[in-house]
Design a protein around this motif. Structure first.
Motif, short mmCIF file in Angstrom:
data_model
loop_
_atom_site.label_atom_id
_atom_site.label_comp_id
_atom_site.label_asym_id
_atom_site.label_seq_id
_atom_site.Cartn_x
_atom_site.Cartn_y
_atom_site.Cartn_z
N ALA A 138 0.83 -1.20 0.00
CA ALA A 138 0.00 0.00 0.00
C ALA A 138 0.87 1.25 0.00
CB ALA A 138 -0.92 -0.01 1.22
N ILE A 139 1.94 1.23 0.78
CA ILE A 139 2.84 2.39 0.83
C ILE A 139 3.45 2.66 -0.54
CG2 ILE A 139 4.97 3.30 1.87
CD1 ILE A 139 2.91 3.22 3.94
N ALA A 140 3.77 1.58 -1.28
CA ALA A 140 4.43 1.74 -2.58
C ALA A 140 3.57 2.51 -3.58
CB ALA A 140 4.80 0.38 -3.15
N LYS A 141 2.27 2.60 -3.30
CA LYS A 141 1.40 3.34 -4.23
C LYS A 141 1.35 4.83 -3.88
CE LYS A 141 -1.49 -0.54 -5.46
NZ LYS A 141 -2.81 -1.14 -5.35
N ILE A 142 1.78 5.19 -2.67
CA ILE A 142 1.74 6.61 -2.33
C ILE A 142 3.12 7.22 -2.16
CG2 ILE A 142 -0.55 6.53 -1.26
CD1 ILE A 142 0.91 6.58 1.46
N LEU A 143 4.14 6.37 -2.00
CA LEU A 143 5.47 6.91 -1.73
C LEU A 143 6.53 6.14 -2.50
CD1 LEU A 143 6.98 7.87 1.62
CD2 LEU A 143 7.94 5.89 0.52
N SER A 144 7.43 6.87 -3.14
CA SER A 144 8.54 6.21 -3.81
C SER A 144 9.83 6.82 -3.31
CB SER A 144 8.43 6.35 -5.32
OG SER A 144 8.29 7.70 -5.66
N VAL A 145 10.90 6.03 -3.31
CA VAL A 145 12.16 6.51 -2.75
C VAL A 145 13.32 6.00 -3.59
CG1 VAL A 145 11.99 4.62 -1.08
CG2 VAL A 145 13.66 6.43 -0.70
N LEU A 146 14.27 6.89 -3.83
CA LEU A 146 15.46 6.52 -4.58
C LEU A 146 16.68 6.74 -3.72
CD1 LEU A 146 16.69 5.70 -7.33
CD2 LEU A 146 16.97 8.13 -7.78
N ARG A 147 17.51 5.70 -3.60
CA ARG A 147 18.70 5.82 -2.75
C ARG A 147 19.86 6.45 -3.51
NH1 ARG A 147 20.51 2.21 1.74
NH2 ARG A 147 21.58 1.05 0.13
N GLN A 148 20.88 6.78 -2.69
CA GLN A 148 22.07 7.43 -3.24
C GLN A 148 22.82 6.50 -4.19
OE1 GLN A 148 23.89 9.14 0.17
NE2 GLN A 148 25.41 10.28 -0.97
N GLU A 149 22.95 5.22 -3.79
CA GLU A 149 23.70 4.27 -4.60
C GLU A 149 22.72 3.25 -5.18
OE1 GLU A 149 27.03 4.41 -4.68
OE2 GLU A 149 27.26 5.95 -3.13
#
Ligand SMILES: Nc1ncnc2c1ncn2[C@@H]1O[C@H](COP(=O)(O)OP(=O)(O)OP(=O)(O)O)[C@@H](O)[C@H]1O
Ligand SMILES: [Mg+2]
Lengths: 252, 343
Positions: free
Chosen positions: A73-84
């Motif tokens: 459910a979180i993946a539909k409202i929030l996305s995150v990209l890491r440094q590496e």
């Protein structure tokens, strides 16, 4: 609906402790996370993105607790990209961006998904490169492909850790303009770790400054762009002057 | 004008097959492998059958060879699918379940059985019950071992590998210790169990092994899309909403089931899966597990049947099939490792 952090803390060791952090990141608009190396920016960002376990405290995004809500459910409202980022799989740009649709399509891409994918690719000027393999790209092109994947995920909240890494002037400016547009036109909430304070001041609505694991300042660019404030945050002499497009920090 | 817009839209697609050329290559390789598999199967069945074609003894011999081929097929499916899934889960294309201590686990379980029960008990240990018991022990222990190794406790792949190898070594010495206290006849019984052998595989296990393998492979097949995402690594998979820890445990349990089944049939094999998976990555060149699994299986089956054909019908050394395949697989492993220069 916003991102709230309450007494959030991460203890890597006795000496390295991040937090406790209590703050609220407004929804809509761009918030820049700034601070010296090792200040805890990535730690806070990855905890909001539920990629790193929180030791104590709670984080909510749009009212949902990121730890206890289903990851799906979180993946539909929030996305995150890491440094590496690094993949063992050999992928083309388009295949990578296509994975951004996974939370919605569960791997069965529809025509609608393809549209989002094409849009994200065009948005980051990768149209001509879309069939290239990632290992055939320059660092900056690859960085843009990662950001395109996150945008294809089409979430209200987007967290990016130093997305300007490896980008030349033109592409850095383009990316910031595009993120600005995503915030203004699509109502996205964008939280972005930046090292260039002038970029942060010009393109963001709020700046969250961290130092030694704590939030030391959270305010508008005008409030942060002060000689004493910046000198204090970055441990280095900073002078703010009037530039052609607003305040300009000079630190060299 | 609309027509051009239409065609560009059609060309812009994101599937696991990039273009026509890729598609043609995939189909071509699968066709060649399929033809080889059928040809070798036919060859193994009919080659050099001393009895008169079509007579009762002739059919009897064909039937025995058929059992060997079914065993080979089950073993190929197990090792190929398990290795691809395992390498996806550990996010590394060098490590295999065998390298991470599976063989030693099997040896220790078998040795313990003989050690505790003696010759009488151990030879009585045939049939469904003991087979399932031994499978259960292997699956439970291997799942615990693998999920523990993958729990993120070990900061990098080198430490994880080292821990896996050391655990293998410790289990090995434990087996060695018990083996020293066995009587010669107990030791004989044990050695017969430890060495893989396709020619006299335990075909009586097949009726239980086949359904297990079919169910496990079906479960992995349905998870294929999730596997594709897991192959992108922990953080990307988590970002895309995969319940990473839970999925890892499930995958490791399924992998353990497959390897345990193959091991119960023909003994431990370390490199067959590696060989099949590496060739599938190389020739398939795709992220899709639904395309990788069948290709890896066909590679595994073709390699095993080809060795079986050559060793049994030409050199008359049928017992050495697994040994030879392991030798080739081990060499390929070293070559790949040296060429990559890293894990
Ligand atoms: N896995 C870890 N184990 C132990 N300490 C860690 C770990 N990750 C980060 N740290 C420490 O925590 C502190 C904050 O790290 P973090 O990556 O959040 O900094 P950052 O603000 O993103 O820095 P940078 O600008 O260099 O990216 C640093 O002192 C770092 O050494
Ligand atoms: Mg950082």
């Amino acid at each position: 609906m916003s991102i709230t952090l309450t007494d959030v803390q991460k203890d890597y060791s006795d000496k390295v402790q991040i937090g406790p952090v209590t703050t609220e990141i407004q929804s809509g608009g761009v918030t820049a996370l700034v601070g010296p190396n090792g200040a805890g920016k990535s730690t806070i960002l990855t905890m909001i993105g539920r990629l790193l376990d929180i030791d104590t405290g709670t984080i909510t995004v749009a009212g949902q607790d990121v730890v206890n809500s289903p990851s799906k459910a979180i993946a539909k409202i929030l996305s995150v990209l890491r440094q590496e980022n690094h993949f063992v799989t050999r992928l083309t740009v388009r295949q990578l961006v296509g994975f951004g649709r996974f939370p919605h399509s569960r791997g069965r891409l529809t025509i609608g998904d393809e549209k989002y994918i094409s849009e994200a690719i065009d948005f980051l000027n990768l149209t001509d490169l879309e069939n290239r393999y990632l290992d055939q790209l320059s660092g900056g092109q690859r960085q843009r492909a990662y950001v395109a994947m996150v945008l294809a995920q089409n979430t209200d909240y987007v967290l990016l850790d130093e997305p300007l890494n490896n980008l030349d002037m033109q592409h850095a400016v383009q990316m910031m303009k595009q993120l600005r547009r995503a915030a203004d036109e699509l109502g996205r909430t964008i939280v972005i770790v930046l090292h260039d304070i002038n970029f942060a001041a010009h393109y963001s609505d709020k700046i969250l400054a961290m130092k030694d694991g704590k939030v030391v300042k959270h305010g508008t660019p005008a409030e942060i762009m002060q000689n004493e404030v910046l000198t204090e945050i970055f441990n280095t002499e900073v002078n703010v002057i009037d530039g052609p497009k607003g305040p300009l920090a000079v630190y060299y | 004008m609309f027509k051009t817009a239409d065609t560009t839209q059609q060309q812009r697609h994101s599937g696991p097959i990039t273009d026509r050329k890729h598609m043609r290559r995939y189909v071509l390789i699968m066709t060649i492998l399929g033809a080889l598999a059928v040809g070798l199967t036919f060859g193994v069945m009919t080659w050099d059958n001393p009895a008169e074609t079509g007579s009762r003894p002739w059919w009897l011999i064909v039937g025995m060879r058929r059992d060997s081929l079914i065993t080979i097929a089950v073993v190929a499916v197990c090792h190929a699918v398990a290795t691809v899934a395992f390498q996806t889960a550990v996010n590394n294309r060098i490590l295999t379940p065998g390298i991470m201590g599976f063989g030693s686990l099997y040896t220790v379980i078998q040795t313990t059985a003989v050690f505790l029960l003696g010759v009488g008990g151990a030879t009585a240990l045939v049939g469904v019950g003991p087979f399932l018991l031994q499978m259960a022990a292997m699956v439970v222990l291997a799942t615990i071992l693998y999920t523990w190794l993958l729990s993120g406790r070990f900061s990098n792949i080198h430490i994880m590998l080292l821990v896996g190898v050391v655990i293998g070594g410790v289990l090995g010495s434990l087996s060695n210790f018990m083996q020293r206290m066995l009587t010669p006849s107990e030791f004989d019984v044990l050695t017969a169990r430890l060495f893989g052998n396709i020619s006299n595989a335990r075909a009586d296990y097949l009726p239980y092994a086949i359904p297990i393998v079919l169910v496990v492979v079906a479960l992995l097949w349905f998870r294929a899309n999730t596997l594709n995402v897991i192959a992108l690594g922990r953080t990307t998979a988590q970002n895309l909403g995969v319940a990473y820890k839970r999925e890892l445990i499930i995958i490791m349990a399924l992998v353990s089931l497959l390897v345990a089944t193959a091991t119960a049939l023909v003994g431990p094999m370390m490199f067959l899966g590696f060989l099949a998976a590496t060739l599938a990555y190389q020739f398939g060149d795709t992220y899709s597990h639904r395309l990788l699994f069948p290709m890896a299986v066909l590679f595994g089956y073709t390699i095993l049947t080809a060795s079986y054909f050559v060793l049994r019908h030409i050199w008359d050394a049928g017992g050495a099939v697994t040994v030879i395949v392991e030798l080739i697989g081990g060499l390929v492993f070293l070559i790949v490792l040296l060429r990559k220069g890293r894990l």
